[in-house]
Design a protein around this motif. Structure first.
Motif, PDB file in Angstrom:
ATOM      1  N   GLY A 122      32.608  21.727  61.494  1.00 28.80           N
ATOM      2  CA  GLY A 122      31.814  23.114  62.905  1.00 28.80           C
ATOM      3  C   GLY A 122      30.952  22.054  62.769  1.00 28.80           C
ATOM      4  O   GLY A 122      29.728  21.340  62.540  1.00 28.80           O
ATOM      5  N   LYS A 169      28.430  32.290  68.549  1.00 32.42           N
ATOM      6  CA  LYS A 169      28.717  30.959  68.132  1.00 32.42           C
ATOM      7  C   LYS A 169      26.620  31.198  67.443  1.00 32.42           C
ATOM      8  O   LYS A 169      26.023  32.081  67.873  1.00 32.42           O
ATOM      9  CB  LYS A 169      28.158  29.611  69.079  1.00 32.42           C
ATOM     10  N   ASP A 229      34.307  22.685  67.414  1.00 29.67           N
ATOM     11  CA  ASP A 229      35.056  22.304  65.827  1.00 29.67           C
ATOM     12  C   ASP A 229      36.272  20.962  66.448  1.00 29.67           C
ATOM     13  O   ASP A 229      36.761  20.720  67.389  1.00 29.67           O
ATOM     14  CB  ASP A 229      35.491  23.166  65.920  1.00 29.67           C
ATOM     15  N   GLU A 270      40.024  24.556  61.041  1.00 29.65           N
ATOM     16  CA  GLU A 270      38.577  23.915  61.108  1.00 29.65           C
ATOM     17  C   GLU A 270      38.451  22.884  60.042  1.00 29.65           C
ATOM     18  O   GLU A 270      38.285  23.800  58.799  1.00 29.65           O
ATOM     19  CB  GLU A 270      37.441  25.212  61.109  1.00 29.65           C
TER      20      GLU A 270
END
Ligand code: ATP
Ligand code: MN
Length: 478
Positions: free
Chosen positions: A404, A376, A393, A401
């Motif tokens: 985020g 990340k 997420d 996804e």
């Protein structure tokens, strides 16, 4: 001359009592030299215009072809035919623009989405794209409505940016330097001091860093703008140019962040359910028909509207990354070696893993938090375990996804330490670090990919079909 025009949608919502009206639009079909189906884009429902036999000369009749634009004045009366409640008995008809029936690419029949992508300049004139883009509009409107009601300030963050900390390697360069003979430094590298901005610049991949600056003054802000990614992923979920909504909140932790994101997504869906019922019903039908061609196990368990209702009426599942990996490791899919990519703690979950979690295991949207810090960004708040960060997420069925986000690292020492580890030049981000020097606060935010949200709500399956003119690798037509 044009201001007396009524919209077809408004007209169809009123009672036909013989009132005189003027309508304008494009011919969808013309039957028996008498019945015109006219569409003006306000709704998929066409207005039936009845032309009395003998009213128009032969030549004018011939010019009423699919795609031609008309101005019609007539009386609104209850329809004698089935399928519509009103007819317009034309008293005058003017052809505003001819359309050569031989050449007009949109015939009144079903065209494939792939073909329509090649004529994206005309595809708005189909029912599918009419519905998709009216829903897209409603979603955009609801985004502003939601944040305005909550007192967030709408920030326009820059599109040209000099910081590439976030998107190393995935950015589009912005330059006015000549390609054939750029100015060079003594060591042969390109001298960007000579460039337009006196430095190297790119198109933004996210407005977050600037958003954080504003949030540490206004408390709560959001951005809604175009973002650009030069990632070469030719998937049905990625665009090189897409729109993103990025709220950023001071005095907010990872849990508040999840609550806001869930409330926001539900609000957007509810808005469309209330304001675009007709379009959703059309899209629901379209999806059902498309899925008829799929084998049983590939079809959705719920219809589109049913799915949306389910999402607004149920809590999103909330799990940690570690729990997600455990679920995957215990899954029949893993045991039968159905996953193409490796599963173990530390991986950046692939789309197949995310989809397993939401579509097979939980069958609803899932919020995953606490990702390994290695996968990340540098600005995410480090958890006390030393291994994970306060990332989140949101994964949606059929999409993967969709959001985020994270709580941001507000502690200057932790942040600069992490930047050093990740080789992110602190000098370039001096302005970002200033927020941590002067009145730093716990804060958090997220990015919702607008087109992925439009995909989710419309039930379309390719992201190229929910943005007007998609930009993807090797494609920037229109
Ligand atoms: P993915 O893993 O799907 O490529 P990401 O992790 O790169 O996404 P973020 O940087 O977190 O995405 O961006 C925030 C949101 O923007 C994502 O959750 C997604 O909804 C959307 N998004 C990201 N990349 C794209 C893209 N190329 N096209 C369309 N939407 C995107
Ligand atoms: Mn992400």
């Amino acid at each position: 001359m044009f201001n007396k025009r009524v919209k077809v949608k408004d007209l169809l919502a009123s009672e036909p009592t013989g009132q005189e009206v003027t309508v304008m639009g494009w011919v969808r079909t013309f039957r028996n030299n008498q019945f015109i189906a006219l569409n003006d884009g306000s709704t998929n429902n066409n207005l039936q215009i009845v032309v009395e036999l003998g009213m128009l000369d032969e030549n004018t009749l011939k010019r009423i072809t699919t795609g031609a634009s008309l101005k019609v004045t007539g009386k609104a009366v209850p329809s004698l035919g089935k399928g519509q409640k009103m007819d317009i008995n034309a008293t005058s008809l003017e052809i505003l623009g001819d359309s050569d029936a031989e050449k007009f690419p949109l015939q009144p029949k079903k065209h494939s989405l792939e073909f329509l992508r090649e004529i994206a300049h005309l595809r708005f004139r189909t029912n599918t794209f009419g519905s998709v883009f009216r829903v897209r509009h409603a979603l955009a409107f609801a985004v502003h409505k939601f944040f305005n009601e909550k007192g967030f300030v709408y920030m326009h963050t820059p599109i040209v940016t000099a910081s590439d900390a976030e998107g190393a390697g995935e950015m589009f360069r912005v330059t006015t330097l000549p390609f054939d003979n750029p100015p060079r430094n003594e060591d042969g590298t390109i001298n960007f001091k000579e460039d337009f901005f006196g430095r190297s610049t790119n198109l933004t991949v996210s407005g977050q860093l600037e958003g954080e600056l504003a949030a540490t003054a206004f408390s709560e802000i959001y951005t809604f703008g175009p973002t650009f990614r030069a990632e070469n992923s030719n998937t049905a979920r990625h665009l090189a140019e897409f729109w993103m909504i990025e709220p950023e909140m001071a005095f907010c932790d990872i849990e508040d962040n999840q609550n806001l994101a869930e409330e926001f997504i539900k609000y957007l869906i509810r808005h469309v359910m209330e304001h675009n019922r007709e379009d959703l019903e059309f899209l629901s039908q379209r999806l059902a028909e498309e899925e008829k061609q799929l084998p049983q196990d590939k079809r959705s368990e719920m219809g589109l509207i049913e799915k949306l209702e389910f999402v607004i009426n149920n809590d999103f599942e909330r799990i940690t990354y570690t729990e997600a990996i455990d679920i995957l490791l215990q899954s029949p899919a893993y045991k039968k070696k159905k996953f193409q990519y490796e599963v173990k703690w530390g991986i950046d979950m692939q789309s197949e893993h995310e989809r397993y979690l939401v579509e097979k295991h939980f069958k609803k949207p899932v919020i995953v938090t606490g990702y390994p810090k290695e996968i990340k960004a540098f600005y995410m708040r480090q958890n006390d375990d030393g291994k994970t960060v306060a990332a989140m997420d949101i994964l949606a069925p059929g999409i993967g996804e969709i959001v985020g986000g994270s709580q941001r690292e507000e502690r200057l020492d932790k942040l600069t330490e992490r930047m050093k580890e990740m080789h992110i030049p602190a000098e370039e981000l001096w302005w970002y670090l200033d927020t941590r020097r002067y009145g730093t606060v716990p804060h958090a935010g997220f990015g919702l990919g607008f087109e992925r949200m439009v995909l989710f709500v419309t039930g379309m399956t390719n992201i190229r079909d929910v943005i007007a003119f998609p930009r993807t690798p090797k494609n920037a037509e229109f």
